[in-house]
Scaffold this motif. Structure first.
Motif, PDB file in Angstrom:
ATOM      1  N   ALA A  18       0.834  -1.205   0.000  1.00 32.01           N
ATOM      2  CA  ALA A  18       0.000   0.000   0.000  1.00 32.01           C
ATOM      3  C   ALA A  18       0.863   1.247   0.000  1.00 32.01           C
ATOM      4  O   ALA A  18       0.602   2.210  -0.728  1.00 32.01           O
ATOM      5  CB  ALA A  18      -0.918  -0.007   1.216  1.00 32.01           C
ATOM      6  N   GLY A 259     -12.575  -3.642   4.087  1.00 35.93           N
ATOM      7  CA  GLY A 259     -12.116  -2.602   3.171  1.00 35.93           C
ATOM      8  C   GLY A 259     -13.267  -1.936   2.447  1.00 35.93           C
ATOM      9  O   GLY A 259     -13.292  -0.720   2.299  1.00 35.93           O
ATOM     10  N   GLY A 263     -14.923   2.047   3.345  1.00 37.05           N
ATOM     11  CA  GLY A 263     -15.074   3.021   2.264  1.00 37.05           C
ATOM     12  C   GLY A 263     -16.462   3.636   2.259  1.00 37.05           C
ATOM     13  O   GLY A 263     -16.625   4.845   2.125  1.00 37.05           O
ATOM     14  N   LEU A 281     -11.268  13.632   4.034  1.00 36.77           N
ATOM     15  CA  LEU A 281     -10.971  13.143   2.688  1.00 36.77           C
ATOM     16  C   LEU A 281     -11.784  13.930   1.673  1.00 36.77           C
ATOM     17  O   LEU A 281     -11.282  14.329   0.607  1.00 36.77           O
ATOM     18  CB  LEU A 281     -11.303  11.650   2.603  1.00 36.77           C
ATOM     19  CG  LEU A 281     -10.984  10.938   1.288  1.00 36.77           C
ATOM     20  CD1 LEU A 281      -9.488  10.986   1.015  1.00 36.77           C
ATOM     21  CD2 LEU A 281     -11.437   9.485   1.331  1.00 36.77           C
ATOM     22  N   MET A 293      -4.877  13.613   1.154  1.00 36.56           N
ATOM     23  CA  MET A 293      -5.521  12.412   0.594  1.00 36.56           C
ATOM     24  C   MET A 293      -4.652  11.180   0.795  1.00 36.56           C
ATOM     25  O   MET A 293      -5.114  10.132   1.240  1.00 36.56           O
ATOM     26  CB  MET A 293      -5.719  12.596  -0.919  1.00 36.56           C
ATOM     27  CG  MET A 293      -7.010  13.244  -1.297  1.00 36.56           C
ATOM     28  SD  MET A 293      -7.192  13.112  -3.079  1.00 36.56           S
ATOM     29  CE  MET A 293      -6.814  14.763  -3.558  1.00 36.56           C
ATOM     30  N   GLN A 294      -3.367  11.346   0.428  1.00 39.22           N
ATOM     31  CA  GLN A 294      -2.434  10.219   0.559  1.00 39.22           C
ATOM     32  C   GLN A 294      -2.329   9.754   1.996  1.00 39.22           C
ATOM     33  O   GLN A 294      -2.355   8.561   2.283  1.00 39.22           O
ATOM     34  CB  GLN A 294      -1.057  10.666   0.081  1.00 39.22           C
ATOM     35  CG  GLN A 294      -0.861  10.508  -1.403  1.00 39.22           C
ATOM     36  CD  GLN A 294       0.595  10.259  -1.712  1.00 39.22           C
ATOM     37  OE1 GLN A 294       1.468  10.699  -0.984  1.00 39.22           O
ATOM     38  NE2 GLN A 294       0.857   9.548  -2.785  1.00 39.22           N
ATOM     39  N   PHE A 297      -5.452   7.930   3.023  1.00 38.25           N
ATOM     40  CA  PHE A 297      -5.461   6.588   2.422  1.00 38.25           C
ATOM     41  C   PHE A 297      -4.567   5.643   3.220  1.00 38.25           C
ATOM     42  O   PHE A 297      -4.957   4.504   3.525  1.00 38.25           O
ATOM     43  CB  PHE A 297      -4.991   6.666   0.967  1.00 38.25           C
ATOM     44  CG  PHE A 297      -4.693   5.328   0.355  1.00 38.25           C
ATOM     45  CD1 PHE A 297      -5.727   4.451   0.067  1.00 38.25           C
ATOM     46  CD2 PHE A 297      -3.386   4.926   0.095  1.00 38.25           C
ATOM     47  CE1 PHE A 297      -5.464   3.208  -0.483  1.00 38.25           C
ATOM     48  CE2 PHE A 297      -3.127   3.687  -0.454  1.00 38.25           C
ATOM     49  CZ  PHE A 297      -4.163   2.830  -0.749  1.00 38.25           C
ATOM     50  N   ILE A 300      -6.115   4.855   6.678  1.00 37.79           N
ATOM     51  CA  ILE A 300      -7.277   3.960   6.554  1.00 37.79           C
ATOM     52  C   ILE A 300      -6.807   2.544   6.248  1.00 37.79           C
ATOM     53  O   ILE A 300      -7.259   1.563   6.844  1.00 37.79           O
ATOM     54  CB  ILE A 300      -8.233   4.454   5.453  1.00 37.79           C
ATOM     55  CG1 ILE A 300      -8.859   5.782   5.867  1.00 37.79           C
ATOM     56  CG2 ILE A 300      -9.338   3.440   5.196  1.00 37.79           C
ATOM     57  CD1 ILE A 300      -9.699   6.401   4.787  1.00 37.79           C
ATOM     58  N   THR A 301      -5.859   2.439   5.314  1.00 40.85           N
ATOM     59  CA  THR A 301      -5.365   1.108   4.955  1.00 40.85           C
ATOM     60  C   THR A 301      -4.753   0.410   6.166  1.00 40.85           C
ATOM     61  O   THR A 301      -5.058  -0.756   6.438  1.00 40.85           O
ATOM     62  CB  THR A 301      -4.327   1.206   3.832  1.00 40.85           C
ATOM     63  OG1 THR A 301      -4.885   1.940   2.767  1.00 40.85           O
ATOM     64  CG2 THR A 301      -3.915  -0.160   3.354  1.00 40.85           C
ATOM     65  N   VAL A 304      -7.425  -0.690   8.518  1.00 40.17           N
ATOM     66  CA  VAL A 304      -8.158  -1.855   8.024  1.00 40.17           C
ATOM     67  C   VAL A 304      -7.310  -3.117   8.189  1.00 40.17           C
ATOM     68  O   VAL A 304      -7.806  -4.179   8.575  1.00 40.17           O
ATOM     69  CB  VAL A 304      -8.585  -1.647   6.561  1.00 40.17           C
ATOM     70  CG1 VAL A 304      -9.048  -2.950   5.949  1.00 40.17           C
ATOM     71  CG2 VAL A 304      -9.682  -0.612   6.475  1.00 40.17           C
ATOM     72  N   LEU A 305      -5.999  -2.989   7.943  1.00 44.65           N
ATOM     73  CA  LEU A 305      -5.128  -4.154   8.125  1.00 44.65           C
ATOM     74  C   LEU A 305      -5.135  -4.604   9.583  1.00 44.65           C
ATOM     75  O   LEU A 305      -5.221  -5.804   9.869  1.00 44.65           O
ATOM     76  CB  LEU A 305      -3.694  -3.807   7.702  1.00 44.65           C
ATOM     77  CG  LEU A 305      -3.464  -3.614   6.201  1.00 44.65           C
ATOM     78  CD1 LEU A 305      -2.009  -3.382   5.910  1.00 44.65           C
ATOM     79  CD2 LEU A 305      -3.964  -4.823   5.434  1.00 44.65           C
TER      80      LEU A 305
END
Lengths: 326, 319, 339
Positions: A18, A259, A263, A281, A293-294, A297, A300-301, A304-305
């Motif tokens: 990611a 995931g 979203g 966002l 934004m990056q 992201f 969030i990733t 979620v992991l």
């Protein structure tokens, strides 16, 4: 515990992937990515913003992509995600730090609670197949097809307004100072109720349907018939034998669809102007605030992991077959 | 069903509905979908107004002149929703096709072949599965210089194939061990022949349901992107309608007609696609089927439910 | 008969309802005596499993019991009809009076619970006064009864071999000391050596504990070795019933003869292995008359028209081992007064 070690290795790999995607996406555009973003923003960018972008992408120095990549990692490990230009000159990390607790509180809790309630309801609907409970299926199918944010819009129209108990936007009464006092917590709960209900209703229905189908499948397994033959109570057969086994695929399904769910739930924040990552966002997209934004992201990733990993641990506890013998 | 092996053999012929179209859920879903496809084709022609055209009827509630009311600029919302159908269906279908092709390539290859390459592909699909798709799509589309329908569709297609690939891989792994595949391999048929003629036909249902699932996801994603303003606000789709409704404070002004039709359209299309998928599920695993009548009247007039564990006793006089 | 524990009378079982219904059992009459092993044999689809699940009301949908009576004789009480019990009564009755060992050794145990849990929950459900310690003691006792060491109590089903799992199921069946144990193909999935080990142990236990067994299998050779009496089923009906030694030496129904000729003789003179031509009947389209006549080597025209009735064959001396001998075949005229 080789199963867990394998999962941890996989999540580390995914996190690396990611981060690498995050690094390369802006660089895949032919030419100067900053220039491209400036063109896209139709000249709305301030000079500070442009400078911040050059620093973020490592284009302020004359470096090769590999050097940039390693420097990017160095920055990340120091918690440096660049500067946001919506909230200039706040660092992205600080902006996210403000939004994260609200999102974890709202999205995190409602996602888990939605799963639990949906699974429980699906258990009953699946068990009482052929009874009135089947009428719930078309309703839940329809509800699960509605985008989360639209349901939020409807909730706001119907339930908020002058004199209503539910506020239409925000996370707490703006007259209050955030802190751990009862007044503030009460206000937070009141403001959170409607967004939470929106997420619960939409996320629940999917779990009702999948748990119902698993219950129907499991109900014809031999061990369920054996449980009936043993003369166990209805409750014991339904919970201890059927639901306990039907739960397993539902838990792994939960891990895999986190995931997707996250979203969708982030958008509820936009509709309710709830000050979490979703709203940020949205603001970042509106302002072409690429660093923010990056950063969002990435956060969030990673969340979620982490949630996925926790779901894996839950699965491990629930299914003895994944545990090592001895 | 190992408990009573005879049940499957004696299920009445009449009860069995082997044809997919005979499934009421699938039929309803397909009919609804057909309606939306029709609207996608003829929508722009039958729309009463140009969706972008302004008029003096500002923010009017639904009337005979404007079925779904008007926007703050006096645009006709009915026309916007109608014209927008094409973009929604187009993105849904293109993304669905792209994702399905990728899913089949990755899933079947990693399921049939063994070795490091197959493991790598499988790991790749797992990675794409856990990375939250929507934020990723947002990141990518906001970098791209062009955000037309095709671009959006391709981005969605290229990021949402992982679920299908995972399911297909699992299915291929189990098919690979079946006797007829082993037999084909023993007679020296080429790998690609086996995959095309022995494996693929048995994956049809899985591929179809994956396709439908991706279309649902793609439609929701496209609308979401338009709603938060990532994609080009010039073209019309249901998300654009909602975007303008949100940004012009339609809620605060009580203009419910601005966002209700588009949202209902999304929900209806989503329901149609889900119904098609339920039809496929029930077609593949008969246990999920309704199985006709589940309530039985006994001889003494009570109604009992057919259920596992307590066989109903009708108590009729012996014939 | 006074020593009956389970009496099945005119049992009719259908799959489906109304005109779509498939008649899986037709007017089945069967008596299980105290302490005996009653074998049920027949090809797949003959209705033997349907009989076992029908009389315990465990048939999954779309199975329905259309009519009939299943009397269970309690110790010193009036017989009760299992088919007229309410769900609550049925729950109390199950396992305490009749226990079942199911076909799939692999799938009968709940994969997510320990063996101990699965052995004790049934005791708890039927005996509210039992304590946790007493239940665990009983579980340990049950495992030793079937020859499994007590440290397996903490195992999960996937940690046991197929044979062990099936023995656990047999131990579980004896948990409440039922008077009837129904065994549905209990050993088909196991290899021959384990099969015989398990059955031998079961027969020993039966002698010690005094329960009756309904033993269902398609393997007639096992029945002849282990059961006292055998009922042969074909097309949802019982076609012959006799003491196993008698049936082995002198089968009356051509179908029983066919079944006996499809495996090698255990002892005595060698027979020719022939098997039965054709395949079992389709329950949706049963042949007229005697269901077996299309496959029967000795069928006459009458067989295609007239349905033979189960009854005591004429002209046979009523030996002690002829007790309860019945047959349903036009070749063997029966007494009208039946049995």
């Amino acid at each position: 515990m080789s199963y867990l070690l394998k999962r941890i290795a996989f999540y580390l790999f995914t996190a690396w992937a990611a981060i690498t995607i995050n690094f390369f996406v802006p660089r895949l555009i032919p030419g100067d990515p900053v220039q491209a973003l400036i063109t896209k923003s139709r000249g709305q960018m301030t000079t500070e913003a442009v400078q911040s972008l050059y620093v973020l992408f490592g284009l302020d120095k004359d470096e090769s992509v590999i050097e940039q990549y390693f420097r990017y990692w160095g920055q990340l490990l120091r918690g440096d995600l660049g500067l946001s230009f919506t909230f200039f000159p706040s660092p992205v990390a600080d902006v996210i730090g403000d939004g994260l607790p609200w999102t974890v509180g709202l999205v995190g809790i409602t996602t888990v609670v939605g799963f639990l309630i949906g699974t429980a309801a699906g258990t009953v609907v699946g068990w009482r197949r052929g009874s009135w409970a089947d009428l719930l299926i078309p309703v839940t199918t329809f509800v699960s097809s509605i985008p989360y944010f639209w349901l939020g819009l409807i909730a706001i129209t119907l339930l908020t307004g002058r004199g209503s108990f539910f506020p239409a936007s925000g996370a707490y009464d703006t007259g209050l100072v955030p802190g751990w006092d009862w007044e503030f917590i009460g206000s937070t709960l009141r403001y959170g109720l409607l967004p939470a209900a929106t997420i619960l209703i939409s996320s629940m229905s999917g779990w009702i349907l999948s748990m119902r189908n698993m219950m129907v499948t499991v109900a014809s397994e031999d061990y369920v018939t054996v449980a009936h033959a043993k003369g166990l109570s209805e409750r014991r057969v339904m919970v201890g034998y059927a639901a306990r086994n039907a739960l397993l695929p539902n838990v792994s399904g939960f891990a895999l669809s986190l995931g997707f769910i996250v979203g969708g739930t982030l958008l509820v924040e936009i509709v309710f102007s709830y000050p979490g990552l979703g709203l940020q966002l949205f603001q970042a997209v509106g302002a072409k605030d690429y660093p923010l934004m990056q950063g969002i992201f990435l956060i969030i990733t990673l969340s979620v992991l982490l949630a996925n990993f926790l779901a894996d641990v839950a699965y491990l506890v629930l299914d003895p077959r994944t545990r090592r013998e001895g | 069903m190992a408990v009573v092996p005879t049940t499957a053999a004696v299920t009445p012929v009449k009860r069995r509905k082997p044809r997919f179209v005979a499934n009421p859920k699938a039929t309803t879903g397909l009919a609804l979908m057909g309606f939306f496809v029709l609207m996608a084709v003829i929508g722009p022609w039958i729309a009463p107004y140009d969706p972008s055209e302004r008029s003096s009827d500002l923010l009017q509630p639904p009337s005979g002149k404007h079925w779904f009311g008007t926007t703050h600029l006096g645009q006709d919302i009915f026309s916007q929703v109608l014209v927008g159908t094409r973009s929604v269906m187009l993105v849904g279908l293109i993304a669905g096709v792209v994702a399905t092709v990728l899913a089949v390539l990755v899933g079947v290859t990693s399921g049939y072949l063994s070795g490091a390459g197959a493991e790598g592909l499988s790991a790749l699909s797992n990675v794409f599965l856990v990375i939250p798709a929507l934020p990723l799509i947002i990141i990518i589309t906001s970098t791209l210089p062009d955000t037309g329908n095709i671009t959006i569709a391709l981005v969605i297609g290229f990021t949402s194939w992982a679920w299908g690939a995972r399911v297909l891989r699992a299915q291929t792994l189990s098919l690979r061990r079946r006797d007829y595949v082993e037999a084909a391999r023993a007679t020296g048929e080429s790998t690609w022949r086996i995959i095309l003629f022995e494996i693929m036909p048995n994956l049809t249902a899985v591929i179809a349901s994956g396709f439908v699932g991706t279309v649902i996801f793609a439609v929701i994603s496209e609308i979401t992107l338009a709603f938060i303003g990532v994609s080009d606000a010039g073209g019309w789709n249901w998300g654009t309608v909602l975007f303008w409704a949100q940004s012009q404070q339609a809620l605060a002004q009580g203009a419910w007609w601005w966002f209700v039709p588009a949202g209902l359209a999304i929900a209806l299309l989503g329901t149609a696609l889900s119904l098609v998928n339920f039809g496929i599920d029930e077609f593949v695993s008969p246990r999920l089927r309704g199985g006709g009548k589940t309530r039985v009247k006994t001889a003494d007039g009570r109604t009992v439910r057919m259920r596992v564990g307590f066989t109903p006793v009708l108590g009729e006089e012996a014939k | 008969m006074s020593d009956a524990v389970l009496e099945v009378r005119d049992l009719n079982v259908d799959y489906g309802l109304g005109d779509d219904a498939v008649r899986a059992l037709r007017d089945v009459n069967l008596t299980l005596h105290r302490g005996e092993v009653l074998g049920l044999a027949g090809e797949s689809g003959s209705g033997k499993s349907t009989l076992a699940y029908g009389l315990t009301r465990l048939l999954p949908p779309p199975g329905v019991v259309r009519s009939g009576e299943v009397f269970y004789h309690r110790d010193g009480g009036d017989p009760v009809d299992v088919l007229r019990m309410s769900h609550a009564e049925l729950r109390r009755f199950r396992w305490a009076e009749t226990a079942i060992v199911f076909q799939g050794a692999m799938n009968s145990l709940n994969p997510v619970h320990r063996i101990a849990t699965q052995l004790t929950d049934v005791i708890k459900a039927h005996d509210a006064r039992s304590t946790r310690a007493s239940r665990l003691d009983r579980a340990r006792e049950l495992l030793s009864l079937v020859g499994i060491s007590a440290d397996r109590l903490d195992s999960y089903p996937h940690q046991l071999s197929g044979g062990m799992r099936q023995r656990v199921m047999i131990g579980m069946a004896l948990a409440l000391e039922p008077k009837v144990v129904i065994m549905d193909e209990p050993t088909t999935a196991l290899d021959v050596v384990v099969q015989r080990q398990i059955l031998r142990r079961l027969v020993d236990l039966r002698e010690r504990l005094g329960f009756s067994v309904v033993f269902i299998t398609h393997d007639l050779s096992l029945l002849i070795e282990f059961s006292d009496r055998i009922a042969i089923m074909y097309g949802g009906r019982i076609v012959e019933e006799a003491a196993s030694a008698r049936l082995y030496r002198d089968p009356l129904h051509p179908y029983s003869q066919g079944l006996l000729n499809s495996f090698p003789a255990l002892r005595g003179p060698k027979r020719e292995l022939t098997g039965i031509p054709g395949s079992p009947p389709d329950l949706r389209a049963m042949p007229s008359g005697c269901a077996f006549h299309p496959r029967c080597p000795r069928a006459t025209e009458r067989c295609g028209v007239e349905v033979p009735v189960l009854g005591v064959p004429e002209g046979r001396v009523q030996h002690s081992d002829h007790r309860g001998r019945t047959v349903a075949c036009l070749l063997h005229p029966v007494h009208d007064n039946g049995f």
